[in-house]
Design an enzyme around this catalytic site. Structure first.
Site, mmCIF file in Angstrom:
data_model
loop_
_atom_site.group_PDB
_atom_site.id
_atom_site.type_symbol
_atom_site.label_atom_id
_atom_site.label_comp_id
_atom_site.label_asym_id
_atom_site.label_seq_id
_atom_site.Cartn_x
_atom_site.Cartn_y
_atom_site.Cartn_z
ATOM 1 N N GLU A 160 74.828 5.082 6.745
ATOM 2 C CA GLU A 160 74.796 3.713 6.477
ATOM 3 C C GLU A 160 75.916 2.871 6.898
ATOM 4 O O GLU A 160 76.999 3.465 7.383
ATOM 5 C CB GLU A 160 74.323 3.508 5.055
ATOM 6 C CG GLU A 160 75.360 3.768 4.154
ATOM 7 C CD GLU A 160 74.988 3.492 2.604
ATOM 8 O OE1 GLU A 160 73.812 3.295 2.477
ATOM 9 O OE2 GLU A 160 75.815 4.084 1.972
ATOM 10 N N ASP A 213 81.509 -3.638 0.278
ATOM 11 C CA ASP A 213 81.000 -3.550 1.263
ATOM 12 C C ASP A 213 81.708 -4.561 2.457
ATOM 13 O O ASP A 213 81.120 -5.669 3.227
ATOM 14 C CB ASP A 213 79.326 -4.115 1.439
ATOM 15 C CG ASP A 213 78.722 -2.839 0.489
ATOM 16 O OD1 ASP A 213 79.160 -1.743 0.412
ATOM 17 O OD2 ASP A 213 77.849 -3.406 -0.134
#
Length: 521
Positions: free
Chosen positions: A192, A31
């Site tokens: 997301e 991420d």
């Protein structure tokens, strides 16, 4: 300093091609988010249950990265007690604006979204400002518009949710309203990892869909207003490797954009390198070039799949860092930045000053099976082929007291090469797979310091032991596959480290050094 509003690059002479290798950060570096300050780039990644949290990396060329700190170094910033494996800190975003760095993230089951700030990303960061809202959220991001407004953008709604947004007052953390839905994506699950940008007067919303696995993909939409309505790119997804199992990089997604001071565009994103459709060292950080087509949409890597070896133009001048030393002699007064603990600083359970030149672990009753903070000091496995070893002095006084080398994925899945045995010491190779613990090999050992070693291969780990005066003896092996996310679950990767635990009172375990030697470079 890169501001929230960014402009399209102008024309420039065509530079010579350069080559680099993906991933640019190997091992568990999931991420990623990036920002630029002048000619310096700073990147952060998820840290989940590990402490300190949110590692901070610095680069001058987007290819070579060096860890310079952590954003979350104090328990007041990072309450992790009771957080199971792959809970804790999800998906941070880093932004730099008007001389201040902001890191915003989610403590997923213990407080929700918050941000910290600093003037120096390699230094200490502020106490957290928590964002109060009614609904569950994750993957927050900040966007600084050129009219002075700041937008808080995040995921909400879970598997079939979307992207929600509100204005935020960064002095207080107060939202102007409850975040409202601005885009639901293109229909993929888990829309997301949103980031909002302004390019050439248009707002672009970059997200990931499909879940952070083999169906992962990047999609983008745009609008003349930060509130939408957002028009989806007709060419979505702008990047995916799904349905292409032959590619060495899989699960690509969760991206962030950055523009160099020369005007070229790049994205950092996560990907995995599966071995027989299993990945055990974690989701890694990749780099790819971004251009803009005639219709004003971003194009990743010329619409071609990402490769391990990339040939590109437009990178800053190469600026590599010195190689990390193979051996950590624990001769400093504090641990190096590569070392982490579980769910807290564990300050009562380790010391590098009680016996100078040694890492002393003071084992507690907590084990690696527990959702707790055991005596555990570890670092990421960042290479498939690597040798890790440590020399330990440990003389247990009761059965059940153990100390040694550990390979950890989570509470239910880890391998231990440990010294144990009151009176007659022995080394045990212990596997824990799917919550089932087995002693798979045992060898008696001599008195004195003992070297414990693992050599990692793509498909297995080979364990060995050596006394200071003796020869190296093989102990056994264990497969890598049970440590993969496909088999063990979760979002992290394997950590190599040292640990101690057992009935109290218990003697300390002294580790003279730890070697981490890549064998595939």
């Amino acid at each position: 300093m890169v501001m929230g509003a960014i402009m399209l690059a102008g024309c420039a002479s065509v530079p010579s091609p350069k080559e680099y290798r993906n991933p640019v950060l190997t091992g568990f570096h999931a991420d990623p988010s990036v920002c630029r300050s002048g000619s310096d780039y700073y990147l952060v990644t998820s840290s989940f249950e590990y402490f300190p949290g949110v590692p901070v990396y610095h680069s001058r060329d987007l290819v070579h990265w060096r860890q310079v700190g952590h954003a979350l170094t104090r328990e007041s910033q990072l309450p992790l007690k009771g957080q199971k494996a792959s809970k804790g800190i999800f998906a941070p975003t880093i932004r730099c604006h008007a001389g201040t760095f902001y890191m915003i993230t989610s403590n997923i089951d213990n407080g929700g979204d918050f941000y910290v700030t600093t003037k120096d990303p390699a230094g200490e960061w502020s106490e957290p400002t928590w964002i109060k809202q009614k609904e569950w959220s994750m993957d927050p991001s900040l966007f600084f518009d050129d009219d002075g407004k700041v937008y808080y953008t995040r995921h909400g709604g879970g598997r079939n949710g979307g992207v929600y947004q509100a204005e935020i007052d960064l002095a207080t953390g107060k939202l102007s309203e409850e975040p409202r839905l601005i885009w639901s994506g293109t229909g993929g699950i888990w829309p997301e990892g949103p980031h909002l940008y302004k390019v050439g007067g248009t707002y672009y919303l970059l997200i990931s869909e499909g879940g952070t696995s083999y169906g992962h993909m990047l999609t983008v939409a745009r609008s003349k207003s930060p509130w939408g309505p957002f028009e989806a790119n007709p060419a979505n997804p702008i990047l995916t490797h799904k349905s292409q199992p032959e590619l060495p990089l899989q699960a690509v997604g969760h991206a962030d954009l950055v523009q160099t001071d020369a005007g070229t565009w790049w994205t950092v994103l996560l990907g995995i390198r599966p071995v027989a459709r299993n990945h055990h060292i974690g989701r890694e950080t990749l780099l790819a070039p971004v251009t803009w087509d005639a219709n004003g949409w971003p194009v990743v890597n010329g619409n071609q799949p990402l490769q391990l070896s990339m040939t590109v133009t437009g990178l800053p001048a190469s600026s590599p860092w010195p190689r990390e030393r193979v051996r950590d002699d624990f001769d400093a007064t504090r641990l190096g930045l590569q070392w982490v603990h579980l769910r807290g600083p564990a300050t009562a359970l380790w010391s590098v000053t009680e016996r100078p030149g040694m890492l002393r672990l003071k084992g507690s009753v907590h084990t690696l099976n527990d959702v707790a903070t055991p005596a555990f000091v570890a670092r990421r496995q960042e290479h498939f082929r690597v040798r890790a070893a440590t020399e330990v002095t440990f003389d247990p006084t009761a059965e059940g007291q153990v100390a040694g080398l550990v390979l950890r994925q989570n509470e239910e899945n880890h391998y231990e090469l440990r010294v144990t045995g009151a009176g007659a010491r022995r080394v045990e190779l212990v596997t824990r797979v799917g919550g089932v613990t087995k002693i798979v090999a045992t060898q008696t050992i001599e008195a004195g310091p003992t070297t414990l070693q693992v050599e990692a291969f793509e498909d297995r780990y080979e364990f060995s032991v050596r006394s200071r005066a003796g020869t190296t003896r093989a102990v056994g092996s264990a497969p890598t596959q049970p440590m993969s996310s496909e088999k063990a679950g979760g979002f992290t990767g394997v950590y190599f480290g040292m640990y101690a635990s057992g009935p109290q009172p218990m003697p300390p375990a002294d580790f003279a050094w730890f070697d981490y030697e890549p064998l595939d470079e």
